[in-house]
Enzyme design. Sequence first.
Site, PDB file in Angstrom:
ATOM      1  N   TYR A 181       0.786  -1.236   0.000  1.00  0.00           N
ATOM      2  CA  TYR A 181       0.000   0.000   0.000  1.00  0.00           C
ATOM      3  C   TYR A 181       0.818   1.287   0.000  1.00  0.00           C
ATOM      4  CZ  TYR A 181      -3.661  -3.286   1.392  1.00  0.00           C
ATOM      5  OH  TYR A 181      -4.536  -4.347   1.441  1.00  0.00           O
ATOM      6  N   SER A 182       2.136   1.184   0.173  1.00  0.00           N
ATOM      7  CA  SER A 182       2.908   2.424   0.279  1.00  0.00           C
ATOM      8  C   SER A 182       4.390   2.213   0.007  1.00  0.00           C
ATOM      9  CB  SER A 182       2.738   3.017   1.680  1.00  0.00           C
ATOM     10  OG  SER A 182       3.277   2.129   2.650  1.00  0.00           O
ATOM     11  N   ASP A 185      -2.609  -5.065  12.572  1.00  0.00           N
ATOM     12  CA  ASP A 185      -1.400  -5.520  11.867  1.00  0.00           C
ATOM     13  C   ASP A 185      -0.175  -5.382  12.769  1.00  0.00           C
ATOM     14  OD1 ASP A 185       0.031  -6.650   9.781  1.00  0.00           O
ATOM     15  OD2 ASP A 185       0.257  -4.771   8.663  1.00  0.00           O
TER      16      ASP A 185
END
Length: 337
Positions: free
Chosen positions: A41-42, A147
């Site tokens: 995601y990044s 997470d």
Amino acid sequence: MSHDACSLLGKSWYDYENFHIDWSQDTDRYEVVRRLGGGKYSEVFEGIDTVTSDRCVIKVLKPVAPKKIKREIKVLRNLCGLPSPNVIGLLDVVQSRGNPSLVMEYVENVEWKRLFPRLTAPEIQYYTSQLLLALSAVHDVGIIHRDIKPANIMIDVKQRKLRLIDWGLAEFYHPNVDYHIRVGSRYYKAPELLVGYKRYDYSLDMWSVGCMFASMIFRKEHFFRGSDNDDQLLKIMKTLGTEEFDSYLKTYNIHFETEIDSLLINYPKQPWTRFITAENRHLASSDALDLLGKLLRYDHHERLTSKEAEAHPYFNSIRLEASGKTDSASDSGFGST
């Protein structure tokens, strides 16, 4: 704070879909120095704030659903507005050339692969207690991280500083709501994710803390290391046994079907002492094993909460130190890593 903290705090606290992001207009303020890492995601970079000359971390978000970006920023904004110990600080949000970026405080982190084999018993106590402090703060205000894993915990041993990072999968908790089970990272996934139980709660994070704690006291980089989700569940079953697993499924009326023969075999529950070796014996005290056994439970309602874990006798020396009744931390092995 109540188990249903979000309701008490009100819709403005948790309604991220209607949250308006005030993007910084000063897009040239932060300069990238080097890439630190990245994932699905990044991309993450070390940067410099050209105004203050301070180091920072720049997290450039990859194209994802706008509400996911809103959720992460809303969570971080909420937590930065509270006295939330050990949660990474959000300094700015910048939209540069169409790429949304989060600017956060910099931590001089030691990579887990290098850190975990060298942690002393006092350091394990200290950093575990610091992680629990962070989780107590965020659970108190209705947020699940979802997470928890070594890569999302920055530890600066020289400063004795821990920061919980990466809130991209964090979610606001509401009782009796179904949540996505495709969260977390395999080696730290709680059993409820592996059997498809969607009505999980804050105890999801506590399983992951248990996995990290087991890694530290037994000196295994990842205590449960499955090759896929089924194998991950198998690794757990071979340690915690199948009798309690079956009881767990029955308690929550979970229909778990598998074609994997090895998941249908009966496995006895293993005593934690089985994992003690000459190399880790000094870390695996009776209090440590007791704490571990109360975190790694199939039934999420049986796991210690973050506050209950903080109060465990394993952390007695930390509480004594905090009250000034023991020698300073500099005399107890900290920073030796």
